[in-house]
Design an enzyme around this catalytic site. Structure first.
Site, PDB file in Angstrom:
ATOM      1  N   ASP A  29      42.316  29.455 -10.030  1.00  0.00           N
ATOM      2  CA  ASP A  29      40.977  28.938  -9.746  1.00  0.00           C
ATOM      3  C   ASP A  29      39.984  29.568 -10.723  1.00  0.00           C
ATOM      4  O   ASP A  29      40.054  30.753 -11.030  1.00  0.00           O
ATOM      5  CB  ASP A  29      40.575  29.256  -8.297  1.00  0.00           C
ATOM      6  CG  ASP A  29      39.393  28.430  -7.828  1.00  0.00           C
ATOM      7  OD1 ASP A  29      39.587  27.548  -6.973  1.00  0.00           O
ATOM      8  OD2 ASP A  29      38.261  28.661  -8.340  1.00  0.00           O
ATOM      9  N   HIS A  45      46.741  11.238  -8.170  1.00  0.00           N
ATOM     10  CA  HIS A  45      45.425  11.365  -7.536  1.00  0.00           C
ATOM     11  C   HIS A  45      45.490  10.943  -6.075  1.00  0.00           C
ATOM     12  O   HIS A  45      45.746   9.788  -5.759  1.00  0.00           O
ATOM     13  CB  HIS A  45      44.370  10.536  -8.269  1.00  0.00           C
ATOM     14  CG  HIS A  45      43.000  10.721  -7.678  1.00  0.00           C
ATOM     15  ND1 HIS A  45      42.157  11.751  -8.041  1.00  0.00           N
ATOM     16  CD2 HIS A  45      42.346  10.034  -6.705  1.00  0.00           C
ATOM     17  CE1 HIS A  45      41.043  11.680  -7.330  1.00  0.00           C
ATOM     18  NE2 HIS A  45      41.133  10.646  -6.513  1.00  0.00           N
ATOM     19  N   THR A  93      34.805  20.176  -2.560  1.00  0.00           N
ATOM     20  CA  THR A  93      33.897  19.885  -3.674  1.00  0.00           C
ATOM     21  C   THR A  93      34.589  19.094  -4.780  1.00  0.00           C
ATOM     22  O   THR A  93      33.930  18.413  -5.556  1.00  0.00           O
ATOM     23  CB  THR A  93      33.302  21.175  -4.278  1.00  0.00           C
ATOM     24  OG1 THR A  93      34.366  21.988  -4.782  1.00  0.00           O
ATOM     25  CG2 THR A  93      32.497  21.953  -3.251  1.00  0.00           C
ATOM     26  N   HIS A  98      43.937  19.297  -2.903  1.00  0.00           N
ATOM     27  CA  HIS A  98      44.431  20.567  -3.434  1.00  0.00           C
ATOM     28  C   HIS A  98      44.553  21.589  -2.317  1.00  0.00           C
ATOM     29  O   HIS A  98      43.875  21.504  -1.294  1.00  0.00           O
ATOM     30  CB  HIS A  98      43.521  21.093  -4.547  1.00  0.00           C
ATOM     31  CG  HIS A  98      42.077  21.219  -4.148  1.00  0.00           C
ATOM     32  ND1 HIS A  98      41.229  20.137  -4.119  1.00  0.00           N
ATOM     33  CD2 HIS A  98      41.338  22.287  -3.740  1.00  0.00           C
ATOM     34  CE1 HIS A  98      40.021  20.538  -3.729  1.00  0.00           C
ATOM     35  NE2 HIS A  98      40.064  21.835  -3.475  1.00  0.00           N
ATOM     36  N   HIS A 100      44.463  25.741  -1.736  1.00  0.00           N
ATOM     37  CA  HIS A 100      44.136  27.063  -2.262  1.00  0.00           C
ATOM     38  C   HIS A 100      45.218  28.039  -1.776  1.00  0.00           C
ATOM     39  O   HIS A 100      45.469  28.126  -0.568  1.00  0.00           O
ATOM     40  CB  HIS A 100      42.784  27.541  -1.735  1.00  0.00           C
ATOM     41  CG  HIS A 100      41.619  26.661  -2.100  1.00  0.00           C
ATOM     42  ND1 HIS A 100      40.771  26.945  -3.141  1.00  0.00           N
ATOM     43  CD2 HIS A 100      41.158  25.510  -1.556  1.00  0.00           C
ATOM     44  CE1 HIS A 100      39.822  26.009  -3.219  1.00  0.00           C
ATOM     45  NE2 HIS A 100      40.038  25.122  -2.266  1.00  0.00           N
TER      46      HIS A 100
HETATM   47  P1  AMP Z   1      37.159  22.859  -2.938  1.00  0.00           P
HETATM   48  O1  AMP Z   1      35.773  23.438  -2.844  1.00  0.00           O
HETATM   49  O2  AMP Z   1      38.050  23.165  -1.786  1.00  0.00           O
HETATM   50  O3  AMP Z   1      37.105  21.381  -3.275  1.00  0.00           O
HETATM   51  O4  AMP Z   1      37.836  23.608  -4.150  1.00  0.00           O
HETATM   52  C1  AMP Z   1      37.635  23.283  -5.478  1.00  0.00           C
HETATM   53  C2  AMP Z   1      38.036  24.498  -6.254  1.00  0.00           C
HETATM   54  O5  AMP Z   1      38.286  24.104  -7.592  1.00  0.00           O
HETATM   55  C3  AMP Z   1      36.964  25.595  -6.300  1.00  0.00           C
HETATM   56  O6  AMP Z   1      37.514  26.799  -5.783  1.00  0.00           O
HETATM   57  C4  AMP Z   1      36.626  25.698  -7.777  1.00  0.00           C
HETATM   58  O7  AMP Z   1      36.351  27.007  -8.187  1.00  0.00           O
HETATM   59  C5  AMP Z   1      37.878  25.147  -8.426  1.00  0.00           C
HETATM   60  N1  AMP Z   1      37.689  24.574  -9.745  1.00  0.00           N
HETATM   61  C6  AMP Z   1      36.757  23.667 -10.127  1.00  0.00           C
HETATM   62  N2  AMP Z   1      36.901  23.357 -11.430  1.00  0.00           N
HETATM   63  C7  AMP Z   1      37.963  24.076 -11.874  1.00  0.00           C
HETATM   64  C8  AMP Z   1      38.617  24.209 -13.128  1.00  0.00           C
HETATM   65  N3  AMP Z   1      38.218  23.518 -14.218  1.00  0.00           N
HETATM   66  N4  AMP Z   1      39.669  25.044 -13.229  1.00  0.00           N
HETATM   67  C9  AMP Z   1      40.083  25.740 -12.151  1.00  0.00           C
HETATM   68  N5  AMP Z   1      39.524  25.660 -10.948  1.00  0.00           N
HETATM   69  C10 AMP Z   1      38.465  24.859 -10.794  1.00  0.00           C
HETATM   70 ZN    ZN Z   2      42.294  13.197  -9.446  1.00  0.00          ZN
END
Ligand code: AMP
Ligand code: ZN
Length: 112
Positions: A29, A45, A93, A98, A100
């Protein structure tokens, strides 16, 4: 489609990859919330957990089959947490499903 995780999956946007196979990819992340914070995504997707269907659920099962390996390779021997935020109110977001993978310290139990 303008999806940042689709672009990570196809290599258009670089990532610090820790695992990849035909179906899924895992990467660090960009804004880690824990000492180890890895994001695991299907290459296909799928918008969120609400987009899981009979046709694609084998990919999600595969993610969970591989999680112990990714956790082990990243030294999460004391345990870890899997989180998936679903929808706006769930804190999602990036609207590409995905999971975590978080750990590297004793995590707080707090939710919400
Ligand atoms: P969520 O808020 O659950 O949708 O998680 C999205 C996650 O993606 C967040 O923890 C961000 O820090 C992470 N994120 C967004 N853009 C990137 C990127 N380019 N590379 C790695 N992680 C990312
Ligand atoms: Zn996608």
């Amino acid at each position: 489609m303008d999806c940042i995780f689709c672009k990570i999956a196809d290599g258009t946007i670089p990532s610090k990859k820790v695992y990849e196979d035909d179906l899924i990819i895992a990467f660090h992340d960009i804004q880690p919330q824990t000492p180890v914070h890895i994001v695991i995504i299907p290459k296909q997707h799928i918008e969120s957990m609400n987009g899981i269907t009979t046709e694609n659920s084998h990919i999600i099962a595969h993610i969970f089959e591989v999680i112990p390996q990714i956790a082990g390779e990243n030294h999460l021997n004391g345990g870890y947490r899997i989180v998936s935020n679903c929808g706006k109110d769930g804190g999602q977001t990036v609207f590409h499903l995905h999971f975590h993978l978080m750990g590297g310290k004793k995590l707080n139990v707090a939710m919400g």
